[in-house]
Design a protein around this motif. Structure first.
Motif, PDB file in Angstrom:
ATOM      1  N   ALA A 105       5.248  86.676  52.802  1.00 16.75           N
ATOM      2  CA  ALA A 105       5.453  86.812  54.281  1.00 16.75           C
ATOM      3  C   ALA A 105       4.258  86.430  55.359  1.00 16.75           C
ATOM      4  CB  ALA A 105       6.044  88.050  54.729  1.00 16.75           C
ATOM      5  N   PRO A 106       3.122  86.853  55.160  1.00 16.56           N
ATOM      6  CA  PRO A 106       1.989  86.531  55.784  1.00 16.56           C
ATOM      7  C   PRO A 106       1.809  85.093  56.057  1.00 16.56           C
ATOM      8  CG  PRO A 106       1.577  88.552  54.648  1.00 16.56           C
ATOM      9  CD  PRO A 106       2.964  87.776  53.916  1.00 16.56           C
ATOM     10  N   ILE A 107       2.021  84.332  54.874  1.00 20.00           N
ATOM     11  CA  ILE A 107       1.985  82.917  54.803  1.00 20.00           C
ATOM     12  C   ILE A 107       2.981  82.374  56.020  1.00 20.00           C
ATOM     13  CG2 ILE A 107       1.854  80.713  53.443  1.00 20.00           C
ATOM     14  CD1 ILE A 107       0.777  82.276  51.115  1.00 20.00           C
ATOM     15  N   VAL A 108       4.009  82.672  55.857  1.00 21.11           N
ATOM     16  CA  VAL A 108       4.841  82.196  56.811  1.00 21.11           C
ATOM     17  C   VAL A 108       4.467  82.737  58.124  1.00 21.11           C
ATOM     18  CG1 VAL A 108       7.359  82.526  57.544  1.00 21.11           C
ATOM     19  CG2 VAL A 108       6.974  82.621  55.172  1.00 21.11           C
ATOM     20  N   ILE A 109       3.998  83.753  58.371  1.00 24.30           N
ATOM     21  CA  ILE A 109       3.735  84.058  59.788  1.00 24.30           C
ATOM     22  C   ILE A 109       2.204  83.037  60.173  1.00 24.30           C
ATOM     23  CG2 ILE A 109       2.309  85.895  61.119  1.00 24.30           C
ATOM     24  CD1 ILE A 109       3.834  87.936  59.424  1.00 24.30           C
ATOM     25  N   LEU A 110       1.374  82.871  59.327  1.00 23.45           N
ATOM     26  CA  LEU A 110       0.360  81.850  59.460  1.00 23.45           C
ATOM     27  C   LEU A 110       0.808  80.594  60.011  1.00 23.45           C
ATOM     28  CD1 LEU A 110      -2.803  82.386  59.426  1.00 23.45           C
ATOM     29  CD2 LEU A 110      -2.715  81.259  57.137  1.00 23.45           C
ATOM     30  N   LEU A 111       1.740  80.126  59.206  1.00 24.01           N
ATOM     31  CA  LEU A 111       2.214  78.737  59.229  1.00 24.01           C
ATOM     32  C   LEU A 111       2.961  78.759  60.736  1.00 24.01           C
ATOM     33  CD1 LEU A 111       3.544  77.619  55.766  1.00 24.01           C
ATOM     34  CD2 LEU A 111       1.189  77.090  56.850  1.00 24.01           C
ATOM     35  N   LEU A 112       3.830  79.612  60.672  1.00 24.71           N
ATOM     36  CA  LEU A 112       4.706  79.720  61.986  1.00 24.71           C
ATOM     37  C   LEU A 112       3.681  79.843  63.269  1.00 24.71           C
ATOM     38  CD1 LEU A 112       7.921  81.371  61.040  1.00 24.71           C
ATOM     39  CD2 LEU A 112       7.564  79.250  61.481  1.00 24.71           C
ATOM     40  N   SER A 113       2.670  80.728  63.180  1.00 30.89           N
ATOM     41  CA  SER A 113       1.931  80.753  64.328  1.00 30.89           C
ATOM     42  C   SER A 113       1.160  79.449  64.676  1.00 30.89           C
ATOM     43  CB  SER A 113       1.036  81.662  64.194  1.00 30.89           C
ATOM     44  OG  SER A 113       1.332  82.914  63.754  1.00 30.89           O
ATOM     45  N   ARG A 114       0.901  78.564  63.642  1.00 29.55           N
ATOM     46  CA  ARG A 114       0.226  77.259  63.744  1.00 29.55           C
ATOM     47  C   ARG A 114       1.223  76.456  64.687  1.00 29.55           C
ATOM     48  NH1 ARG A 114      -4.040  74.417  65.285  1.00 29.55           N
ATOM     49  NH2 ARG A 114      -3.777  72.328  64.376  1.00 29.55           N
ATOM     50  N   ILE A 115       2.577  76.404  64.026  1.00 35.15           N
ATOM     51  CA  ILE A 115       3.433  75.532  64.578  1.00 35.15           C
ATOM     52  C   ILE A 115       4.013  75.829  65.939  1.00 35.15           C
ATOM     53  CG2 ILE A 115       5.705  74.783  64.075  1.00 35.15           C
ATOM     54  CD1 ILE A 115       5.367  75.059  61.190  1.00 35.15           C
ATOM     55  N   LEU A 116       4.283  77.228  66.108  1.00 35.75           N
ATOM     56  CA  LEU A 116       4.812  77.610  67.388  1.00 35.75           C
ATOM     57  C   LEU A 116       3.957  77.675  68.671  1.00 35.75           C
ATOM     58  CD1 LEU A 116       7.774  79.960  66.261  1.00 35.75           C
ATOM     59  CD2 LEU A 116       7.933  77.519  66.812  1.00 35.75           C
ATOM     60  N   TYR A 117       2.650  78.368  68.186  1.00 35.61           N
ATOM     61  CA  TYR A 117       1.531  78.810  69.177  1.00 35.61           C
ATOM     62  C   TYR A 117       0.478  78.128  69.143  1.00 35.61           C
ATOM     63  CZ  TYR A 117       4.910  82.659  69.675  1.00 35.61           C
ATOM     64  OH  TYR A 117       6.141  83.653  69.763  1.00 35.61           O
ATOM     65  N   ALA A 118       0.446  76.964  68.072  1.00 32.47           N
ATOM     66  CA  ALA A 118      -1.115  76.291  68.060  1.00 32.47           C
ATOM     67  C   ALA A 118      -1.945  77.176  67.699  1.00 32.47           C
ATOM     68  CB  ALA A 118      -1.333  75.331  69.270  1.00 32.47           C
ATOM     69  N   GLU A 119      -1.856  78.172  67.045  1.00 32.90           N
ATOM     70  CA  GLU A 119      -2.837  79.108  66.582  1.00 32.90           C
ATOM     71  C   GLU A 119      -3.722  78.577  65.514  1.00 32.90           C
ATOM     72  OE1 GLU A 119      -3.306  83.649  65.341  1.00 32.90           O
ATOM     73  OE2 GLU A 119      -1.924  83.208  67.012  1.00 32.90           O
ATOM     74  N   PRO A 120      -5.207  78.280  65.368  1.00 28.37           N
ATOM     75  CA  PRO A 120      -5.952  77.650  64.577  1.00 28.37           C
ATOM     76  C   PRO A 120      -5.897  78.420  62.953  1.00 28.37           C
ATOM     77  CG  PRO A 120      -7.438  78.483  66.167  1.00 28.37           C
ATOM     78  CD  PRO A 120      -6.008  78.933  66.469  1.00 28.37           C
ATOM     79  N   ILE A 121      -6.008  77.760  61.899  1.00 32.27           N
ATOM     80  CA  ILE A 121      -6.121  78.394  60.689  1.00 32.27           C
ATOM     81  C   ILE A 121      -7.537  77.860  60.209  1.00 32.27           C
ATOM     82  CG2 ILE A 121      -5.300  78.543  58.448  1.00 32.27           C
ATOM     83  CD1 ILE A 121      -2.669  77.469  59.380  1.00 32.27           C
ATOM     84  N   SER A 122      -8.428  78.952  60.403  1.00 32.50           N
ATOM     85  CA  SER A 122      -9.807  78.453  60.037  1.00 32.50           C
ATOM     86  C   SER A 122     -10.245  78.611  58.675  1.00 32.50           C
ATOM     87  CB  SER A 122     -10.787  79.880  60.720  1.00 32.50           C
ATOM     88  OG  SER A 122     -10.496  80.871  59.863  1.00 32.50           O
ATOM     89  N   PRO A 123     -11.006  78.037  58.088  1.00 34.77           N
ATOM     90  CA  PRO A 123     -11.359  78.010  56.668  1.00 34.77           C
ATOM     91  C   PRO A 123     -11.530  79.234  56.069  1.00 34.77           C
ATOM     92  CG  PRO A 123     -12.731  76.434  57.960  1.00 34.77           C
ATOM     93  CD  PRO A 123     -11.930  77.105  58.836  1.00 34.77           C
ATOM     94  N   ARG A 124     -12.378  80.137  56.850  1.00 34.67           N
ATOM     95  CA  ARG A 124     -12.526  81.394  56.199  1.00 34.67           C
ATOM     96  C   ARG A 124     -11.226  82.131  55.747  1.00 34.67           C
ATOM     97  NH1 ARG A 124     -12.311  86.169  58.928  1.00 34.67           N
ATOM     98  NH2 ARG A 124     -12.321  85.130  60.970  1.00 34.67           N
ATOM     99  N   ARG A 125     -10.222  82.223  56.914  1.00 29.71           N
ATOM    100  CA  ARG A 125      -8.813  82.828  56.861  1.00 29.71           C
ATOM    101  C   ARG A 125      -8.296  82.315  55.628  1.00 29.71           C
ATOM    102  NH1 ARG A 125      -5.768  83.732  62.267  1.00 29.71           N
ATOM    103  NH2 ARG A 125      -7.519  85.537  62.248  1.00 29.71           N
ATOM    104  N   MET A 126      -8.246  80.931  55.403  1.00 26.91           N
ATOM    105  CA  MET A 126      -7.586  80.124  54.394  1.00 26.91           C
ATOM    106  C   MET A 126      -8.118  80.381  53.015  1.00 26.91           C
ATOM    107  SD  MET A 126      -5.076  78.347  53.469  1.00 26.91           S
ATOM    108  CE  MET A 126      -4.402  77.762  54.985  1.00 26.91           C
ATOM    109  N   ALA A 127      -9.566  80.618  53.104  1.00 28.97           N
ATOM    110  CA  ALA A 127      -9.908  81.330  51.806  1.00 28.97           C
ATOM    111  C   ALA A 127      -9.463  82.478  51.442  1.00 28.97           C
ATOM    112  CB  ALA A 127     -11.633  80.973  52.113  1.00 28.97           C
ATOM    113  N   GLY A 128      -9.412  83.262  52.636  1.00 19.98           N
ATOM    114  CA  GLY A 128      -8.852  84.853  52.322  1.00 19.98           C
ATOM    115  C   GLY A 128      -7.668  84.694  51.743  1.00 19.98           C
ATOM    116  N   VAL A 129      -6.786  84.099  52.209  1.00 21.62           N
ATOM    117  CA  VAL A 129      -5.251  83.797  51.779  1.00 21.62           C
ATOM    118  C   VAL A 129      -5.121  83.502  50.335  1.00 21.62           C
ATOM    119  CG1 VAL A 129      -3.195  82.353  51.976  1.00 21.62           C
ATOM    120  CG2 VAL A 129      -4.251  83.429  54.177  1.00 21.62           C
ATOM    121  N   LEU A 130      -6.296  82.421  49.832  1.00 21.72           N
ATOM    122  CA  LEU A 130      -6.165  82.071  48.502  1.00 21.72           C
ATOM    123  C   LEU A 130      -6.587  83.047  47.598  1.00 21.72           C
ATOM    124  CD1 LEU A 130      -7.726  78.363  48.931  1.00 21.72           C
ATOM    125  CD2 LEU A 130      -5.189  79.030  48.643  1.00 21.72           C
TER     126      LEU A 130
END
Length: 307
Positions: A105-130
């Motif tokens: 679910a948080p991955i869905v939130i992260l991707l939809l935030s990027r698509i709908l609100y143009a919220e950036p996905i930082s390298p640090r945040r992506m590393a934390g997700v992985l």
């Protein structure tokens, strides 16, 4: 700082309470059909909230009338559909499949935030997700990766993914909540509207299927989900998103398998393996990496006086 502490605390407490929902879901799978289980848990939540929302209702009502369409959408996503789909999934899918699907679910939130609100996905945040995903994988496989190769996806997994999508959309759209509506007034409105939209399906299910047998485990389970997982947790989640936003709150949601494992140990006396402890530690580390903002030194700018 106070808003951040409040937001993370509310999100964490909501997730701790929600973790028990999966233990309950396993217990009631054969006791009550999904629409009826979902309806009664939210009906109890609505009754619980009424006394607390009474003093807010007069000031919230004008904004509720004005925003009834958006409140209806949130009621359908969070109340009518979300847990109904999860309960439906629990009838046909395996627990390991559910444990793999729900934390997405948080991955869905992260991707939809990027698509709908143009919220950036930082390298640090992506590393934390992985890191979190590795931890979740260790948790649900107990360190035996061969279990992943033997997974078989079925109809129940599609229902679970539908629930995950509903939660992601709910967490995103809730940020549009009118500031004129208090968190309790918002919860009361969405609970009532969600119940209203679920009523026809609940009645149809009750007519077509046998009446559930009233038993102590069923009553306790419905009361827990109604009071804890619905009334209290959804109010806490609303406050959390108000304070820290849906993406950061969603990252805290990754800790769900950790607390689900603790609940299974305490309630079902399941064995906690070293691999699960390692997985839980990675989940927590990943959340910290993805969500905690480290203080940066501000560069001092040299001010030049104009002639």
């Amino acid at each position: 700082m106070q808003k951040t502490v409040t937001g993370y605390s509310c999100a964490l407490l909501a997730v701790v309470i929600w973790s028990g929902n999966f233990v309950v879901a396993r217990a009631v799978a054969g006791l009550i059909p999904p629409w009826q289980c979902n309806f009664w848990r939210w009906f109890i939540a609505l009754i619980i909230l009424l006394p607390f929302a009474k003093r807010h209702w007069r000031t919230d009502w004008p904004a509720i009338k004005k925003n009834w369409r958006s409140l209806s959408l949130l009621g359908i996503l969070g109340v009518t559909l979300l847990n109904t789909l999860i309960y439906k999934a629990g009838q046909t899918t395996e627990s390991i499949n559910m444990a793999l699907l729900v934390p997405t679910a948080p991955i869905v939130i992260l991707l939809l935030s990027r698509i709908l609100y143009a919220e950036p996905i930082s390298p640090r945040r992506m590393a934390g997700v992985l890191v979190v995903l590795v931890g979740v994988g260790i948790l649900v496989t107990r360190g035996d990766w061969d279990r992943l190769a033997h997974l078989r996806f079925n109809e129940g997994d599609l229902w679970a993914l539908g629930g995950v999508l509903c939660f992601g959309l709910y967490s995103l759209f809730i940020r549009q909540r009118s500031a004129d509506i208090s968190p309790i007034g918002f919860s009361l409105a969405t609970f009532a509207l969600g119940l209203l939209y679920s009523l026809p399906f609940t009645v149809i299910e009750a007519v077509m299927l046998p009446t559930p047998h009233l038993s102590t485990p069923l009553v306790i389970s419905v009361l827990y989900t109604g009071i804890g997982c619905s009334a209290l947790s959804f109010w806490l989640w609303t406050v959390a998103i108000d304070q820290i936003g849906p993406v950061r709150a969603g990252m805290v949601y990754y800790s769900l398998p950790v607390f689900s494992g603790i609940a299974a140990k305490l309630i079902l006396d399941e064995t906690v393996t070293p691999a699960q402890m390692v997985g839980g530690a990675l989940v927590i580390i990943g959340i910290i990496v993805a969500t905690v903002v480290m203080p940066h030194r501000r560069k001092t700018d040299t001010l030049q006086q104009r002639p």
